[in-house]
Design a protein around this motif. Structure first.
Motif, mmCIF file in Angstrom:
data_model
loop_
_atom_site.group_PDB
_atom_site.id
_atom_site.type_symbol
_atom_site.label_atom_id
_atom_site.label_comp_id
_atom_site.label_asym_id
_atom_site.label_seq_id
_atom_site.Cartn_x
_atom_site.Cartn_y
_atom_site.Cartn_z
ATOM 1 N N TRP A 1 13.748 -2.198 16.301
ATOM 2 C CA TRP A 1 12.376 -2.403 15.455
ATOM 3 C C TRP A 1 12.476 -1.549 14.369
ATOM 4 O O TRP A 1 11.847 -0.366 13.974
ATOM 5 N N PRO A 2 13.720 -1.379 13.478
ATOM 6 C CA PRO A 2 14.004 -0.439 12.203
ATOM 7 C C PRO A 2 12.852 -0.728 11.141
ATOM 8 O O PRO A 2 12.382 -1.869 11.242
ATOM 9 N N TRP A 3 13.172 0.074 10.136
ATOM 10 C CA TRP A 3 11.776 0.213 9.271
ATOM 11 C C TRP A 3 11.917 -1.070 8.272
ATOM 12 O O TRP A 3 10.879 -1.824 7.832
ATOM 13 N N TRP A 4 13.019 -1.661 8.157
ATOM 14 C CA TRP A 4 13.205 -2.595 7.296
ATOM 15 C C TRP A 4 12.739 -4.031 8.083
ATOM 16 O O TRP A 4 12.475 -5.055 7.284
#
Length: 472
Positions: A227-230
């Motif tokens: 779940w990266p920021w993007w």
């Protein structure tokens, strides 16, 4: 342009065959993922993109495919899209790297989006009364059968390991079949187009595709990438894009144009009620096919052949149920759909019980009866829902209505894999049996609600030929 009734029964069969291949290809990769991983050394996120890339392109362009068929001719677009689908399938089959495979799958999904809406639109335009009702019922049956047959055929082809090709024949098999459909359909399927073709809604198309991509990509890839920021930024953007899409489509219709997703069409009783149910059904069905394949192969450590054969009881009963569904619905109306939903719930609940209580020593024979019950029940529900959605759609908007229907179905399938599939992957790291049970509990709850909700659908009545039609 062909007149009503101009479609030969053999033409119906080959149009259905053309629709069968793209639908099957969404599911055929499920049982092949371990082999693709071993062959191309793909990461978890790349493997999910093999499915998601196809699903996103397919869902995002379906409505546009229906619109293009209305304007430029369904026969021409069907044949052209089929050529593209066959070519992309060949590239998938010979892909040297995972990147090439993902790219070819996206092209394959885009070609499928242009192809499939022409089938329903051609039925809508060339057939009348009982022939149209029967063809729509067969399309609904074909959609469901293609899903379960996809995993069965995928398992057979991967296990056969033809010429040491492992997973590659699951894509290459489309080439000879597609070419046969192409040759026959070119000769016997009538050329049709809308008498009142509408313009291409470029802003609506771009906004809808962007919204769908912004939802499905992070939901599919988020878990595998931590779940990266993007991923969160895309989900937030999806909300904004969705709101803008609604405003733009309403304004276009108020200005006298026909937008990609006409609000007035979506307000028709059959569309507004049926689409919600088809979408909910498809979320559960897409998730089930994904997690069942992983449970059998990764959880029970069965090979691809056994993974494919495990779904056979569902496939057989779904097919048999679909054959009798039109007559049963004609006699009992909406009650038949409710009974089908109850039978499906019983089958899924029994399957969960078998898996949880017998784990890890679960026999494929133990799962056969629950799967058969689930297949029989969902055949009745699925067939009835599909036939209800297009009941009120004007003939000149047949391509638009067909595109909306299949878009919601495909979006539901992809969303089911992205959401419930991700939930399964998280929980399966600790307990595979209970991960399967968690996902199926959600699906059971949805189907139970549908058993009650079918009362809101338009009434089914019976023609002299004992084939159901639908009253608004």
């Amino acid at each position: 342009m062909a007149q009503a009734g101009g479609l030969h029964p053999i033409g119906v069969f080959f149009l259905l065959a053309g629709a069968f291949l793209p639908i099957m290809d969404f599911f055929i990769t499920n049982v092949a993922l371990p082999s693709i991983d071993a062959s191309l050394h793909a990461s978890a996120s790349e493997l999910e993109l093999v499915i998601a890339g196809y699903g996103v392109a397919y869902a995002a362009l379906l409505v546009l495919g229906g619109r293009l068929g209305d304007r430029f001719g369904r026969h021409r677009l069907f044949l052209g899209a089929l050529v593209g689908f066959v070519a992309a399938s060949a590239v998938c089959g010979f892909a040297p790297t995972i990147g090439v495979l993902i790219a070819a799958r996206i092209v394959q999904g885009a070609a499928a989006a242009l192809l499939v809406p022409q089938v329903l639109a051609t039925f809508h335009h060339t057939l009348e009364h009982e022939r149209k009702a029967r063809a729509l019922a067969l399309y609904g049956a074909t959609s469901g059968i293609a899903a379960v047959v996809g995993q069965l055929v995928g398992g057979l082809l991967v296990s056969a390991d033809i010429a040491g090709a492992t997973w590659r024949p699951i894509f290459l098999v489309n080439v000879p079949i597609g070419l046969v459909v192409l040759v026959v359909a070119a000769r016997i399927v009538p050329a049709t187009r809308s008498d009142h073709p509408v313009g291409i809604d470029l802003p609506g198309t771009v906004l809808f595709a962007a919204t769908l991509t912004a939802v499905l990509v992070p939901l599919t890839e988020g878990h595998a990438l931590g779940w990266p920021w993007w991923s969160w930024a895309m989900l937030a953007a999806a909300v904004v894009l969705g709101a803008v899409t609604v405003v733009v489509e309403r304004r276009a219709e108020q200005q006298g144009r026909i937008p990609l997703l006409p609000p007035s069409l979506l307000r028709l009783p059959s569309m507004s009620r049926g689409l919600v149910m088809v979408f909910a059904f498809s979320i559960g069905f897409g998730a089930f096919m994904f997690v069942f394949a992983l449970t059998v192969q990764d959880g029970l450590h069965r090979d691809a052949l056994q993974g494919g054969l495990a779904i056979l009881p569902m496939a057989v009963l779904f097919f048999l149920g679909s054959v009798f569904a039109p007559r049963v619905i004609g006699r009992f109306g909406r009650a038949a759909l409710s009974v089908g939903a109850v039978v499906q719930v019983a089958g899924l609940a029994s399957l969960v019980g078998v898996v949880v209580h017998g784990w890890p020593h679960v026999s494929l024979w133990d799962m056969a009866l629950p799967l058969a019950l689930a297949g029989a029940g969902q055949s009745m529900l699925f067939t009835g829902l599909f036939r209800s959605v297009l009941a009120d759609v004007p003939i000149h908007l047949g391509g638009v209505g067909s595109g909306v229907l299949i878009t919601l179905q495909q979006s539901g399938l992809a969303l089911g894999v992205a959401t419930l599939g991700s939930l399964y992957l998280v929980r399966a790291e600790h307990d595979t049996a209970h991960a399967f049970a968690t996902v199926e509990a959600v699906q059971i709850a949805v189907i139970a609600l549908l058993a009650i909700g079918v009362a809101a659908l338009p009434r089914f009545t019976t023609t002299a030929a004992d084939t159901p039609v639908i009253d608004a």
